[in-house]
Design a protein around this motif. Sequence first.
Motif, PDB file in Angstrom:
ATOM      1  N   LEU A  13      -4.372  11.967   4.184  1.00  0.00           N
ATOM      2  CA  LEU A  13      -4.880  11.034   3.178  1.00  0.00           C
ATOM      3  C   LEU A  13      -4.212   9.672   3.292  1.00  0.00           C
ATOM      4  CD1 LEU A  13      -5.047  13.437   0.085  1.00  0.00           C
ATOM      5  CD2 LEU A  13      -6.987  12.307   1.179  1.00  0.00           C
ATOM      6  N   GLY A  14      -2.911   9.671   3.595  1.00  0.00           N
ATOM      7  CA  GLY A  14      -2.170   8.409   3.675  1.00  0.00           C
ATOM      8  C   GLY A  14      -2.733   7.478   4.727  1.00  0.00           C
ATOM      9  N   SER A  15      -3.029   8.021   5.921  1.00  0.00           N
ATOM     10  CA  SER A  15      -3.547   7.122   6.963  1.00  0.00           C
ATOM     11  C   SER A  15      -4.944   6.646   6.598  1.00  0.00           C
ATOM     12  CB  SER A  15      -3.482   7.752   8.358  1.00  0.00           C
ATOM     13  OG  SER A  15      -4.263   8.883   8.419  1.00  0.00           O
ATOM     14  N   GLU A  16      -5.693   7.470   5.863  1.00  0.00           N
ATOM     15  CA  GLU A  16      -7.026   7.025   5.402  1.00  0.00           C
ATOM     16  C   GLU A  16      -6.894   5.938   4.322  1.00  0.00           C
ATOM     17  OE1 GLU A  16      -9.931   7.661   6.706  1.00  0.00           O
ATOM     18  OE2 GLU A  16     -11.119   6.625   5.179  1.00  0.00           O
ATOM     19  N   TYR A  17      -5.888   6.056   3.450  1.00  0.00           N
ATOM     20  CA  TYR A  17      -5.652   4.970   2.468  1.00  0.00           C
ATOM     21  C   TYR A  17      -5.411   3.655   3.209  1.00  0.00           C
ATOM     22  CZ  TYR A  17      -5.411   7.775  -1.821  1.00  0.00           C
ATOM     23  OH  TYR A  17      -5.735   8.565  -2.900  1.00  0.00           O
ATOM     24  N   VAL A  18      -4.582   3.728   4.234  1.00  0.00           N
ATOM     25  CA  VAL A  18      -4.261   2.509   4.999  1.00  0.00           C
ATOM     26  C   VAL A  18      -5.537   1.921   5.612  1.00  0.00           C
ATOM     27  CG1 VAL A  18      -2.988   1.617   6.991  1.00  0.00           C
ATOM     28  CG2 VAL A  18      -1.900   3.265   5.454  1.00  0.00           C
ATOM     29  N   LYS A  19      -6.328   2.806   6.205  1.00  0.00           N
ATOM     30  CA  LYS A  19      -7.564   2.358   6.872  1.00  0.00           C
ATOM     31  C   LYS A  19      -8.511   1.666   5.882  1.00  0.00           C
ATOM     32  CE  LYS A  19     -11.068   4.709   9.519  1.00  0.00           C
ATOM     33  NZ  LYS A  19     -11.493   6.063   9.853  1.00  0.00           N
ATOM     34  N   GLN A  20      -8.751   2.317   4.744  1.00  0.00           N
ATOM     35  CA  GLN A  20      -9.707   1.743   3.779  1.00  0.00           C
ATOM     36  C   GLN A  20      -9.150   0.479   3.114  1.00  0.00           C
ATOM     37  OE1 GLN A  20     -11.842   4.361   1.134  1.00  0.00           O
ATOM     38  NE2 GLN A  20     -12.028   5.974   2.679  1.00  0.00           N
ATOM     39  N   LEU A  21      -7.855   0.457   2.864  1.00  0.00           N
ATOM     40  CA  LEU A  21      -7.271  -0.749   2.260  1.00  0.00           C
ATOM     41  C   LEU A  21      -7.341  -1.912   3.244  1.00  0.00           C
ATOM     42  CD1 LEU A  21      -4.268   0.953   0.455  1.00  0.00           C
ATOM     43  CD2 LEU A  21      -6.054  -0.402  -0.672  1.00  0.00           C
ATOM     44  N   ALA A  22      -6.988  -1.654   4.492  1.00  0.00           N
ATOM     45  CA  ALA A  22      -7.037  -2.723   5.503  1.00  0.00           C
ATOM     46  C   ALA A  22      -8.467  -3.231   5.681  1.00  0.00           C
ATOM     47  CB  ALA A  22      -6.473  -2.219   6.827  1.00  0.00           C
ATOM     48  N   ALA A  23      -9.433  -2.313   5.606  1.00  0.00           N
ATOM     49  CA  ALA A  23     -10.847  -2.698   5.771  1.00  0.00           C
ATOM     50  C   ALA A  23     -11.308  -3.635   4.666  1.00  0.00           C
ATOM     51  CB  ALA A  23     -11.726  -1.452   5.798  1.00  0.00           C
ATOM     52  N   THR A  24     -10.636  -3.583   3.502  1.00  0.00           N
ATOM     53  CA  THR A  24     -11.035  -4.473   2.405  1.00  0.00           C
ATOM     54  C   THR A  24     -10.023  -5.621   2.229  1.00  0.00           C
ATOM     55  OG1 THR A  24     -10.061  -2.852   0.876  1.00  0.00           O
ATOM     56  CG2 THR A  24     -12.453  -2.834   1.119  1.00  0.00           C
ATOM     57  N   GLY A  25      -9.218  -5.870   3.277  1.00  0.00           N
ATOM     58  CA  GLY A  25      -8.394  -7.077   3.299  1.00  0.00           C
ATOM     59  C   GLY A  25      -6.997  -6.963   2.736  1.00  0.00           C
ATOM     60  N   TRP A  26      -6.567  -5.750   2.416  1.00  0.00           N
ATOM     61  CA  TRP A  26      -5.196  -5.598   1.898  1.00  0.00           C
ATOM     62  C   TRP A  26      -4.194  -5.629   3.043  1.00  0.00           C
ATOM     63  CZ3 TRP A  26      -3.457  -4.335  -3.190  1.00  0.00           C
ATOM     64  CH2 TRP A  26      -4.467  -4.163  -4.136  1.00  0.00           C
ATOM     65  N   ASP A  27      -3.112  -6.360   2.891  1.00  0.00           N
ATOM     66  CA  ASP A  27      -1.952  -6.185   3.760  1.00  0.00           C
ATOM     67  C   ASP A  27      -1.301  -4.862   3.366  1.00  0.00           C
ATOM     68  OD1 ASP A  27      -2.311  -8.631   5.026  1.00  0.00           O
ATOM     69  OD2 ASP A  27      -1.106  -9.711   3.540  1.00  0.00           O
ATOM     70  N   VAL A  28      -0.689  -4.193   4.344  1.00  0.00           N
ATOM     71  CA  VAL A  28      -0.165  -2.853   4.040  1.00  0.00           C
ATOM     72  C   VAL A  28       1.294  -2.687   4.461  1.00  0.00           C
ATOM     73  CG1 VAL A  28      -2.384  -1.626   4.051  1.00  0.00           C
ATOM     74  CG2 VAL A  28      -1.166  -1.984   6.211  1.00  0.00           C
ATOM     75  N   ILE A  29       1.992  -1.846   3.717  1.00  0.00           N
ATOM     76  CA  ILE A  29       3.348  -1.406   4.078  1.00  0.00           C
ATOM     77  C   ILE A  29       3.247   0.110   4.201  1.00  0.00           C
ATOM     78  CG2 ILE A  29       5.782  -1.365   3.442  1.00  0.00           C
ATOM     79  CD1 ILE A  29       5.087  -3.597   1.368  1.00  0.00           C
ATOM     80  N   VAL A  30       3.564   0.625   5.383  1.00  0.00           N
ATOM     81  CA  VAL A  30       3.373   2.060   5.614  1.00  0.00           C
ATOM     82  C   VAL A  30       4.726   2.775   5.644  1.00  0.00           C
ATOM     83  CG1 VAL A  30       1.113   1.862   6.683  1.00  0.00           C
ATOM     84  CG2 VAL A  30       3.129   1.629   8.121  1.00  0.00           C
ATOM     85  N   VAL A  31       4.822   3.814   4.824  1.00  0.00           N
ATOM     86  CA  VAL A  31       6.084   4.547   4.657  1.00  0.00           C
ATOM     87  C   VAL A  31       5.889   6.019   5.009  1.00  0.00           C
ATOM     88  CG1 VAL A  31       7.882   5.208   2.991  1.00  0.00           C
ATOM     89  CG2 VAL A  31       6.716   2.993   2.747  1.00  0.00           C
ATOM     90  N   ALA A  32       6.770   6.562   5.820  1.00  0.00           N
ATOM     91  CA  ALA A  32       6.829   8.008   6.126  1.00  0.00           C
ATOM     92  C   ALA A  32       8.030   8.188   7.055  1.00  0.00           C
ATOM     93  CB  ALA A  32       5.539   8.517   6.766  1.00  0.00           C
ATOM     94  N   ARG A  33       8.223   9.411   7.562  1.00  0.00           N
ATOM     95  CA  ARG A  33       9.374   9.622   8.458  1.00  0.00           C
ATOM     96  C   ARG A  33       9.061   9.270   9.903  1.00  0.00           C
ATOM     97  NH1 ARG A  33       9.998  15.757   6.889  1.00  0.00           N
ATOM     98  NH2 ARG A  33       7.762  15.400   7.129  1.00  0.00           N
ATOM     99  N   ASP A  34       7.856   9.547  10.352  1.00  0.00           N
ATOM    100  CA  ASP A  34       7.521   9.429  11.775  1.00  0.00           C
ATOM    101  C   ASP A  34       7.192   7.973  12.144  1.00  0.00           C
ATOM    102  OD1 ASP A  34       6.294   9.519  14.307  1.00  0.00           O
ATOM    103  OD2 ASP A  34       5.598  11.561  13.968  1.00  0.00           O
ATOM    104  N   ALA A  35       8.220   7.289  12.672  1.00  0.00           N
ATOM    105  CA  ALA A  35       8.076   5.850  12.938  1.00  0.00           C
ATOM    106  C   ALA A  35       6.975   5.562  13.966  1.00  0.00           C
ATOM    107  CB  ALA A  35       9.403   5.271  13.414  1.00  0.00           C
ATOM    108  N   ALA A  36       6.833   6.445  14.962  1.00  0.00           N
ATOM    109  CA  ALA A  36       5.826   6.201  16.013  1.00  0.00           C
ATOM    110  C   ALA A  36       4.416   6.277  15.423  1.00  0.00           C
ATOM    111  CB  ALA A  36       5.994   7.220  17.127  1.00  0.00           C
ATOM    112  N   ARG A  37       4.190   7.274  14.592  1.00  0.00           N
ATOM    113  CA  ARG A  37       2.853   7.393  13.982  1.00  0.00           C
ATOM    114  C   ARG A  37       2.601   6.271  12.973  1.00  0.00           C
ATOM    115  NH1 ARG A  37       1.259  13.480  12.461  1.00  0.00           N
ATOM    116  NH2 ARG A  37      -0.804  12.561  12.434  1.00  0.00           N
ATOM    117  N   LEU A  38       3.661   5.821  12.303  1.00  0.00           N
ATOM    118  CA  LEU A  38       3.501   4.681  11.386  1.00  0.00           C
ATOM    119  C   LEU A  38       3.100   3.434  12.164  1.00  0.00           C
ATOM    120  CD1 LEU A  38       6.504   4.958   8.894  1.00  0.00           C
ATOM    121  CD2 LEU A  38       4.091   5.494   8.468  1.00  0.00           C
TER     122      LEU A  38
END
Length: 238
Positions: A13-38
Amino acid sequence: MTTAMVTGASAGLGSEYVKQLAATGWDVIVVARDAARLEEAAQRARGQGVTAEVFPADLGVRADVERVAERLRDPARPVDLLVNNAGMGTGRGFLESDLETQDRNLEVMVRALMVLTHAAGEAMVARGSGSILNVSSIAARTASGTYSAHKAWVDTFTRGLARRLRGTGVTATVVRPGLVRTEFHDRAGLDFSDKPSFVWLKTETVVRSSLRAAKKGRVTVIPSLRYKLAWVISSLLP
Ligand SMILES: NC(=O)c1ccc[n+]([C@@H]2O[C@H](COP(=O)([O-])OP(=O)(O)OC[C@H]3O[C@@H](n4cnc5c(N)ncnc54)[C@H](OP(=O)(O)O)[C@@H]3O)[C@@H](O)[C@H]2O)c1
């Protein structure tokens, strides 16, 4: 430009939130443990024309949670939407699982969510605008171990907060998804392969309806009619 922070942004769900927010012009800050996937999620967002900040953190570690909270408090770089999404299943009954796992899950799904909501909420109220979206679960309605207890906590906490925030320009929304196809069940070692296809929700559906609810300042949202009905029916059962 407005900025959203999404926890648990490396998968599901988190990566989908990022995708949909970016698609509507939001700048994003992505937080999780896996730096490569972030970094991959951030690259995709940058490809959608927004800026993306990678913020690796283990929300089960208090020092990391404090670093994320500090970022949310930074008046020079305001965060307009916080999506508290990181979470995991336990995969076993309470007494069958070790206390260390239980403790970590509580830290991530309850304590970190509380600390980050406090940091974001204070900064947002001072500015007079902002939204907090907390990911609970339909499991909040059931009595099935610590996972449902944590999600019930998130649900009650967010509804109370939403009431206290009235008139401040800041809103709090809780989303209660049913089963969603993500990495959640595999990570928890849960075999849900026998579940019929109609019980599964798409990440796109859950994210779209919860972002819409947060935008409207609604307090609760249950994506899909079938899970709305399940919530109502379960409230009528003993
Ligand atoms: N899938 C479902 O059926 C379902 C139903 C209702 C509610 N939910 C809720 O939806 C939310 C997202 O779950 P999902 O289904 O998208 O699961 P997922 O695909 O397993 O993703 C979980 C995310 O949480 C992050 N995470 C886990 N532990 C973390 C930690 N200690 N610190 C920081 N981030 C951490 C993971 O990233 P890293 O591993 O990189 O840290 C990952 O990005 C959870 O709160 C879950 O309880 C899921």
